[in-house]
Design a protein around this motif. Structure first.
Motif, PDB file in Angstrom:
ATOM      1  N   SER A  55       0.816  -1.201   0.000  1.00 27.40           N
ATOM      2  CA  SER A  55       0.000   0.000   0.000  1.00 27.40           C
ATOM      3  C   SER A  55       0.860   1.267   0.000  1.00 27.40           C
ATOM      4  O   SER A  55       0.521   2.248  -0.667  1.00 27.40           O
ATOM      5  N   LEU A  56       1.971   1.251   0.722  1.00 32.01           N
ATOM      6  CA  LEU A  56       2.900   2.394   0.695  1.00 32.01           C
ATOM      7  C   LEU A  56       3.384   2.668  -0.716  1.00 32.01           C
ATOM      8  O   LEU A  56       3.441   3.813  -1.159  1.00 32.01           O
ATOM      9  N   LEU A  57       3.768   1.619  -1.424  1.00 27.94           N
ATOM     10  CA  LEU A  57       4.270   1.785  -2.786  1.00 27.94           C
ATOM     11  C   LEU A  57       3.191   2.330  -3.713  1.00 27.94           C
ATOM     12  O   LEU A  57       3.488   3.090  -4.639  1.00 27.94           O
ATOM     13  N   GLU A  58       1.956   1.953  -3.473  1.00 28.42           N
ATOM     14  CA  GLU A  58       0.853   2.445  -4.303  1.00 28.42           C
ATOM     15  C   GLU A  58       0.512   3.905  -4.016  1.00 28.42           C
ATOM     16  O   GLU A  58       0.118   4.630  -4.923  1.00 28.42           O
ATOM     17  N   HIS A  59       0.648   4.344  -2.764  1.00 28.45           N
ATOM     18  CA  HIS A  59       0.146   5.651  -2.346  1.00 28.45           C
ATOM     19  C   HIS A  59       1.196   6.733  -2.139  1.00 28.45           C
ATOM     20  O   HIS A  59       0.834   7.898  -2.023  1.00 28.45           O
ATOM     21  N   ASP A  60       2.468   6.392  -2.037  1.00 27.59           N
ATOM     22  CA  ASP A  60       3.456   7.371  -1.607  1.00 27.59           C
ATOM     23  C   ASP A  60       4.622   7.481  -2.592  1.00 27.59           C
ATOM     24  O   ASP A  60       5.467   6.591  -2.674  1.00 27.59           O
ATOM     25  N   ALA A  61       4.666   8.594  -3.308  1.00 25.46           N
ATOM     26  CA  ALA A  61       5.724   8.819  -4.298  1.00 25.46           C
ATOM     27  C   ALA A  61       7.101   8.893  -3.651  1.00 25.46           C
ATOM     28  O   ALA A  61       8.095   8.445  -4.233  1.00 25.46           O
ATOM     29  N   GLU A  62       7.188   9.430  -2.443  1.00 23.80           N
ATOM     30  CA  GLU A  62       8.478   9.519  -1.750  1.00 23.80           C
ATOM     31  C   GLU A  62       9.011   8.124  -1.417  1.00 23.80           C
ATOM     32  O   GLU A  62      10.213   7.867  -1.507  1.00 23.80           O
ATOM     33  N   VAL A  63       8.127   7.216  -1.042  1.00 20.86           N
ATOM     34  CA  VAL A  63       8.533   5.834  -0.777  1.00 20.86           C
ATOM     35  C   VAL A  63       8.984   5.176  -2.074  1.00 20.86           C
ATOM     36  O   VAL A  63      10.013   4.500  -2.103  1.00 20.86           O
ATOM     37  N   ARG A  64       8.235   5.378  -3.155  1.00 21.32           N
ATOM     38  CA  ARG A  64       8.645   4.797  -4.441  1.00 21.32           C
ATOM     39  C   ARG A  64      10.019   5.319  -4.849  1.00 21.32           C
ATOM     40  O   ARG A  64      10.826   4.583  -5.411  1.00 21.32           O
ATOM     41  N   ALA A  65      10.321   6.580  -4.543  1.00 16.52           N
ATOM     42  CA  ALA A  65      11.607   7.169  -4.916  1.00 16.52           C
ATOM     43  C   ALA A  65      12.772   6.523  -4.178  1.00 16.52           C
ATOM     44  O   ALA A  65      13.902   6.550  -4.669  1.00 16.52           O
TER      45      ALA A  65
END
Length: 176
Positions: A55-65
């Motif tokens: 869910s973090l990866l789906e919702h948070d661009a900073e986490v994806r970065a």
């Protein structure tokens, strides 16, 4: 028209507790909501660290970065999707708990590791002078215990938890 996914009470699988959720901003509240839906859809009794990671990866661009290159992120997301459609069945019906972190007793709806990660994220935010935890606070907490399902997913995707922590800390130092 009633909502497709009804809100769960704290006593139902995937429900959440106000004491854990109190340290969350709107962004993390959306992450928890997504993780809850994923746990229910997967037939899991509790939100675990892999649900939170997905869910973090789906919702948070900073986490994806934090997962800097495209292929690494794609591999990780692919593995998380596989979890939803099959390989995660071996986890179904079991409680995620390595015994390495103290159990949070009032954490119905979360696995012990996920509840501990939520509390650790809130504590990390306070240490950094913030009122509420953000996505990278939660990500750093998810990868602390080597027995966490989130760490297992990362490992299968070829990503070391220690590298993730180093990337988060580097981003925090650059932001200061």
């Amino acid at each position: 028209m009633p909502p497709r996914i009804p809100r769960q009470s704290a006593n139902e699988p995937g429900g959440h507790r106000a004491d854990i959720d109190a340290g969350l901003g709107e962004d993390l509240a959306a992450v928890v909501s997504g993780a809850r839906r994923r746990a229910l859809r997967d037939g899991d009794r509790q939100i675990d660290t892999a649900h939170l990671l997905h869910s973090l990866l789906e919702h948070d661009a900073e986490v994806r970065a934090v997962f800097e290159d495209g292929p690494q992120l794609a591999r990780l997301l692919g593995y998380l999707v596989q979890r939803s459609i099959g390989y995660g069945l071996r986890w179904q019906g079991s409680v995620e708990d390595s015994g390495a972190v103290p159990v949070v007793p009032e954490s119905e709806g979360y696995s012990p590791l996920a509840a501990g990660a939520m509390e650790h994220a809130a504590e990390r935010a306070v240490r950094r002078g913030l009122v509420r935890a953000n996505g990278t606070d939660l990500l750093s907490a998810l990868v602390l215990d080597p027995e966490a399902r989130a760490v297992e997913v990362l490992t299968h995707a070829g990503i070391e938890a220690a590298v993730v922590l180093d990337r988060i800390e580097s981003r925090v130092r650059r932001a200061v």
